[in-house]
Design an enzyme around this catalytic site. Structure first.
Site, PDB file in Angstrom:
ATOM      1  N   SER A  15      48.541  49.932  42.935  1.00  0.00           N
ATOM      2  CA  SER A  15      49.790  50.168  43.213  1.00  0.00           C
ATOM      3  C   SER A  15      50.614  50.571  41.762  1.00  0.00           C
ATOM      4  O   SER A  15      51.668  51.375  41.723  1.00  0.00           O
ATOM      5  CB  SER A  15      50.678  49.340  43.788  1.00  0.00           C
ATOM      6  OG  SER A  15      50.856  48.133  43.190  1.00  0.00           O
ATOM      7  N   ASN A  16      50.187  50.029  40.741  1.00  0.00           N
ATOM      8  CA  ASN A  16      50.881  50.366  39.305  1.00  0.00           C
ATOM      9  C   ASN A  16      50.198  51.660  38.843  1.00  0.00           C
ATOM     10  O   ASN A  16      50.788  52.459  38.415  1.00  0.00           O
ATOM     11  CB  ASN A  16      50.479  49.355  38.360  1.00  0.00           C
ATOM     12  CG  ASN A  16      51.504  48.091  38.465  1.00  0.00           C
ATOM     13  OD1 ASN A  16      52.673  48.190  37.928  1.00  0.00           O
ATOM     14  ND2 ASN A  16      51.075  46.822  38.853  1.00  0.00           N
ATOM     15  N   MET A  92      40.808  43.297  36.561  1.00  0.00           N
ATOM     16  CA  MET A  92      40.415  41.866  36.601  1.00  0.00           C
ATOM     17  C   MET A  92      39.529  41.345  35.935  1.00  0.00           C
ATOM     18  O   MET A  92      38.887  40.284  36.506  1.00  0.00           O
ATOM     19  CB  MET A  92      40.814  41.171  38.067  1.00  0.00           C
ATOM     20  CG  MET A  92      42.108  41.711  38.583  1.00  0.00           C
ATOM     21  SD  MET A  92      43.621  41.193  37.687  1.00  0.00           S
ATOM     22  CE  MET A  92      44.226  39.725  38.381  1.00  0.00           C
ATOM     23  N   ARG A  93      38.897  42.021  34.794  1.00  0.00           N
ATOM     24  CA  ARG A  93      38.012  41.511  34.143  1.00  0.00           C
ATOM     25  C   ARG A  93      38.263  41.045  32.650  1.00  0.00           C
ATOM     26  O   ARG A  93      39.081  41.999  32.081  1.00  0.00           O
ATOM     27  CB  ARG A  93      36.658  42.540  33.786  1.00  0.00           C
ATOM     28  CG  ARG A  93      36.104  43.043  35.063  1.00  0.00           C
ATOM     29  CD  ARG A  93      35.418  42.048  35.956  1.00  0.00           C
ATOM     30  NE  ARG A  93      34.246  41.499  35.346  1.00  0.00           N
ATOM     31  CZ  ARG A  93      33.441  40.469  35.607  1.00  0.00           C
ATOM     32  NH1 ARG A  93      33.491  39.939  36.756  1.00  0.00           N
ATOM     33  NH2 ARG A  93      32.625  39.988  35.061  1.00  0.00           N
ATOM     34  N   LEU A  95      38.433  41.291  28.629  1.00  0.00           N
ATOM     35  CA  LEU A  95      37.800  42.038  27.938  1.00  0.00           C
ATOM     36  C   LEU A  95      37.536  41.265  26.394  1.00  0.00           C
ATOM     37  O   LEU A  95      38.258  40.801  26.031  1.00  0.00           O
ATOM     38  CB  LEU A  95      38.710  43.318  27.651  1.00  0.00           C
ATOM     39  CG  LEU A  95      38.870  44.211  28.908  1.00  0.00           C
ATOM     40  CD1 LEU A  95      40.004  44.928  28.597  1.00  0.00           C
ATOM     41  CD2 LEU A  95      37.568  45.107  29.159  1.00  0.00           C
ATOM     42  N   HIS A 111      51.377  42.563  33.162  1.00  0.00           N
ATOM     43  CA  HIS A 111      51.191  41.090  33.521  1.00  0.00           C
ATOM     44  C   HIS A 111      52.228  40.579  34.299  1.00  0.00           C
ATOM     45  O   HIS A 111      53.688  40.868  34.014  1.00  0.00           O
ATOM     46  CB  HIS A 111      50.807  39.955  32.695  1.00  0.00           C
ATOM     47  CG  HIS A 111      50.696  38.680  32.961  1.00  0.00           C
ATOM     48  ND1 HIS A 111      49.305  38.461  33.580  1.00  0.00           N
ATOM     49  CD2 HIS A 111      51.531  37.448  33.216  1.00  0.00           C
ATOM     50  CE1 HIS A 111      49.167  37.183  33.918  1.00  0.00           C
ATOM     51  NE2 HIS A 111      50.361  36.540  33.662  1.00  0.00           N
TER      52      HIS A 111
HETATM   53  C1  GAR Z   1      49.804  43.365  39.532  1.00  0.00           C
HETATM   54  O1  GAR Z   1      50.684  42.520  39.900  1.00  0.00           O
HETATM   55  C2  GAR Z   1      49.509  43.107  38.164  1.00  0.00           C
HETATM   56  O2  GAR Z   1      50.592  42.666  37.226  1.00  0.00           O
HETATM   57  C3  GAR Z   1      48.295  41.994  38.286  1.00  0.00           C
HETATM   58  O3  GAR Z   1      47.835  42.524  39.331  1.00  0.00           O
HETATM   59  C4  GAR Z   1      48.516  43.266  40.113  1.00  0.00           C
HETATM   60  C5  GAR Z   1      47.631  44.414  40.342  1.00  0.00           C
HETATM   61  O4  GAR Z   1      48.233  45.324  41.274  1.00  0.00           O
HETATM   62  N1  GAR Z   1      47.620  41.895  37.215  1.00  0.00           N
HETATM   63  C6  GAR Z   1      47.372  40.770  36.583  1.00  0.00           C
HETATM   64  O5  GAR Z   1      47.540  39.615  36.966  1.00  0.00           O
HETATM   65  C7  GAR Z   1      46.737  41.002  35.148  1.00  0.00           C
HETATM   66  N2  GAR Z   1      46.652  39.440  34.662  1.00  0.00           N
HETATM   67  P1  GAR Z   1      47.910  46.741  41.667  1.00  0.00           P
HETATM   68  O6  GAR Z   1      46.427  46.908  41.565  1.00  0.00           O
HETATM   69  O7  GAR Z   1      48.720  47.042  42.878  1.00  0.00           O
HETATM   70  O8  GAR Z   1      48.562  47.394  40.489  1.00  0.00           O
END
Ligand code: GAR
Length: 218
Positions: A15-16, A92-93, A95, A111
């Site tokens: 979604s981001n 979600m890996r 780095l 984040h």
């Molecule tokens: C988002 O809320 C992002 O901030 C989080 O994963 C989600 C991904 O959503 N990221 C983390 O937790 C990184 N530490 P998305 O795939 O819909 O963008």
């Protein structure tokens, strides 16, 4: 002026990524996505990229014997696409040092907390358990330590009575989709510099006032 070329790295929903795709649709937006790279072959975000005619690559970490080999493949794909800024968007890996060094000051992450609070996983659960009244999200440059590095933009949202993880996460996510395109734009406009590991933004207009929760009119 040439648009800043972005590689967006995802693991899931995207979604981001979608928020960045929408921002880049505006011809006046100073960046464009040249590659969407996923480590998960079935990441939903890959479909979003394809729908927007953006090149995609899958670099599945399970196909590599160790992290440096996986990360070398990431860098090869990013360089081949000509990207100059790497945006982690739900990637979600973790780095490693080599990748972070290679892309230092050209690698950003989003984040879902007001860093440095609640680094790592299960941020919303922990924010609710801690009883904080204000939550939010952060876009920051990536350094060796997870969810740590110079902060570019943050947004705060209230924690409301009756919130559960889903409701709080959804409220924060709305703001993630605002701050990520904003942070990329500021970088692309050349307005972001890092001084002593803190971000300075040229000509920043910061809203006056504060978010107070519960409201001071009580
Ligand atoms: C988002 O809320 C992002 O901030 C989080 O994963 C989600 C991904 O959503 N990221 C983390 O937790 C990184 N530490 P998305 O795939 O819909 O963008």
């Amino acid at each position: 002026m040439a648009r800043l070329k972005l590689a967006v790295l995802i693991s899931g929903r995207g979604s981001n990524l979608q928020a960045l795709i929408e921002a880049c649709r505006d011809p006046a937006y100073p960046a464009e996505i040249v590659l969407v790279l996923a480590n998960e072959p079935d990441a939903l975000g890959l479909e979003r990229a394809k729908a927007a005619n953006i090149p995609t690559r899958v670099v599945d970490h399970r196909n590599f014997s160790d992290r440096p080999a996986f990360e070398a493949a990431l860098t090869t794909a990013i360089e081949a696409a000509g990207a100059r800024l790497v945006c982690l968007a739900g990637f979600m890996r973790l780095l490693g040092e080599g990748f972070v060094r290679r892309w230092r000051d050209r690698l950003i992450n989003i984040h879902p907390s007001l860093l440095p609070a609640f680094r790592g996983l299960h941020t919303h659960e922990r924010a609710l358990a801690a009883g904080v009244r204000v939550a939010g999200c952060t876009v920051h440059f990536v350094r060796e330590n997870t969810d740590q590095g110079p902060i570019i933009v943050q947004a705060a949202v209230p924690v409301l009575p009756g919130d559960d993880v889903g409701r709080l996460a959804a409220r924060v996510l709305v703001q993630e989709h605002v701050v990520y395109p904003l942070a990329v734009r500021l970088i692309a406009e050349g307005r972001v510099t890092i001084v002593a590991e803190r971000v300075v933004i040229a000509d920043a207009r910061t809203p006056a006032g504060a978010l107070v929760n519960p409201g001071p009119e009580l």
